[in-house]
Design an enzyme around this catalytic site. Structure first.
Site, PDB file in Angstrom:
ATOM      1  N   CYS A  99     -41.393  67.652  11.415  1.00 34.18           N
ATOM      2  CA  CYS A  99     -41.834  68.156  10.116  1.00 34.18           C
ATOM      3  C   CYS A  99     -41.871  67.124   8.987  1.00 34.18           C
ATOM      4  CB  CYS A  99     -40.951  69.333   9.701  1.00 34.18           C
ATOM      5  SG  CYS A  99     -40.889  70.667  10.916  1.00 34.18           S
ATOM      6  N   HIS A 149     -40.141  70.461   2.456  1.00 33.66           N
ATOM      7  CA  HIS A 149     -39.354  69.637   3.396  1.00 33.66           C
ATOM      8  C   HIS A 149     -39.434  68.142   3.093  1.00 33.66           C
ATOM      9  CE1 HIS A 149     -37.580  70.091   7.728  1.00 33.66           C
ATOM     10  NE2 HIS A 149     -36.684  69.672   6.833  1.00 33.66           N
TER      11      HIS A 149
END
EC number: 3.1.6.-
Length: 511
Positions: A99, A149
């Site tokens: 991610c 993120h």
């Protein structure tokens, strides 16, 4: 003349990050007022209309797990329809298939080895020049929804405005995969809120409201719609969509290990359910754009940050980080103003994560700032050639968490071949055309020795161009002063709730 010097992207301590030079259409003495007026007229005539950009970013969606990509199980009618209107990069790859590294590379146009963003839960330096800041300097309104993120301050923490890398409208959270009660922060309000329904639909609903407002304004916009599905947990998919997929009826790929077959069927039911629900939500977004008349001047991208192994090649479900196609290959559809005859055309040459930002800038007629490492593929997008080829460099600088037992690697992906090398030597060599499920490793076979040497030389060239010394995991952890947690070989993060984030315990994975 300095590029947009008067625009401050962040607080004064980190202001004026753009140093690239952009040519101004005409410069003329302000004492000649009549000439100045004339120049304005020429500028107005010659200045191309700036396209809007809607970037749909999903999470852990494998490049093959779509109807238009040939998956016999999954139902994705809206994305299948988009594929007929877009250019389809069949070999798009994630530069580091996990991610945070992908997202940092997407926004900066740089490789993880350059920024140090090669692990999850890291802090993207505020000094990095990012996508929204560049477009904002060109007069764009910027907006972001969903999973971020990139802030590195706890997965449920509020992200202050100066850490949003140029995005103004903000309804997002650092990281959550609680799809039925997903938290988020509403712009500058530090109190956590929760989406009132299954998050893909809730996020798209809010994005559609934003689009309606933007359609009434001449200001171009950059909207990143970051939907966290179909990342696990898969059991949380709405029952309506799970009922579409009986585990027993699912057709598994031939490279799924027998020991993972039952688990893969169970997980695929929810994975495909998330995918179909997300496809439906994306369909609502595309329908709104059409109703508002935005299609004629909007670039639309659909992609994902990485894939997922789901039991293939003896790697358990949920795992990524490795260099097999299930992990690195992602969908990439791009539709742009004036696409016309290029609708539905496929490009087999790889596009890599760092290439996306410069390509969007190229399509938008915006000068690419110095320091961006990806390649501008806008000409290939506008004139797609199925026979074109290039090498995409994929890397895992420091395997962590569930991938910790693996060795670091560097790999190249061409339209036909995958070649990977770990810190101990060559590890993968596949002909992806003859062997689409990567079951026949060609390493060491005499008849392929010449080709292997050629691919190895191409990999070395890519590393040399980047200045990548390809050293051990510990070398890079020490270089960037990263310290893994005591209970898990990964960057520590707090407030880890059930169903959020990455797998909680490292499980050995063979590469």
């Amino acid at each position: 003349m300095n590029f947009k010097q008067n625009i401050v992207y962040k607080k004064m301590a980190i202001s004026m990050k753009i140093t690239a030079i952009r040519p101004i259409a005409l410069v003329i003495s302000f004492t000649l007022l009549s000439c100045k007026d004339k120049v304005k007229t020429v500028e107005q005539q010659d200045e191309p209309t700036k396209p809007n950009i809607v970037y749909i970013l999903t999470d852990q969606w494998r490049g093959a797990a779509l109807g238009y990509a040939g998956d016999p199980n999954v139902k994705t009618p809206h994305l299948d329809a988009l594929a007929k209107e877009a250019v389809n990069f069949t070999n798009a790859v994630s530069v580091t298939p996990v991610c945070t590294p992908h997202r940092a590379s997407l926004l900066t146009g740089k490789y993880p080895i350059t920024t140090g963003m090669f692990l999850n839960d890291l802090y993207l330096p505020s000094e990095e020049l990012c996508m929204a800041e560049i477009f904002k300097a060109e007069g764009y309104n910027t907006a972001y929804w969903g999973k971020w993120h990139l802030d590195g301050h706890r997965r449920s923490a509020y992200t202050p405005k100066e850490r949003r890398q140029g995005f103004d409208y903000w309804k997002a959270l650092e990281c959550s995969h609680d799809y039925n009660k997903m938290p988020y922060y509403d712009n500058d309000n530090p109190e956590v809120k929760y989406w009132g329904k299954y998050s893909p639909f809730a996020i798209v609903e809010d994005a559609n409201t934003y689009l309606e407002k933007q359609a009434k304004d001449d200001t171009p916009f950059l909207a990143v719609v970051s939907i966290a599905t179909p990342h696990f947990p898969h059991g949380s998919a709405p029952q309506k969509y799970k009922d579409m997929y009986s585990p027993e009826s699912l057709i598994l790929n031939p490279n799924v290990s027998p020991k993972f077959e039952a688990r893969s069927r169970e997980e695929l039911q929810g994975y495909y359910a998330h995918a179909t629900a997300t496809d439906e939500a994306i369909g609502l977004l595309l329908k709104q754009m059409d109703a508002l008349g935005l299609n004629e001047n909007t670039i639309v991208v659909f992609s994902s940050d990485h894939g997922e192994m789901m039991g293939a090649n003896d790697v358990r479900p949920f795992q990524k980080q490795v260099a097999w196609d299930e992990s690195i290959r992602v969908p990439f559809l791009i539709k742009y103003p004036g696409i016309d005859k290029q609708k539905g055309v496929t490009v087999n040459a790889p596009i890599n994560t760092p290439d996306i930002l410069p390509s969007l800038l190229g399509l938008s007629n915006i000068k690419i700032p110095d320091g961006i490492e990806g390649e501008d593929l806008s000409e290939l997008i506008k004139n797609p050639d199925p026979e074109a080829d290039r090498e995409a460099l994929v890397m895992n600088v420091a395997p962590f968490a569930g991938g910790y037992p693996n060795l670091p690697y560097r790999a190249i992906r061409t339209k036909q071949y995958t070649y990977a090398r770990t810190t101990e030597g060559p590890s993968m060599f596949f002909d992806n055309v003859a062997d689409p499920y990567q079951q026949n490793n060609l390493l060491g076979k005499p008849e392929f020795e010449t080709l292997q040497n050629e691919l190895d030389a191409k990999l070395n060239k890519k590393l040399a161009e980047l200045g990548d010394e390809f050293k051990s995991r510990d070398y890079y952890l020490k270089k960037y002063n990263y310290v893994f947690g005591k209970n898990k070989p990964a960057i520590p993060y707090w407030e880890f709730n059930n169903g959020k984030g990455e797998v909680q315990s490292p499980i050995p994975v063979t590469q």
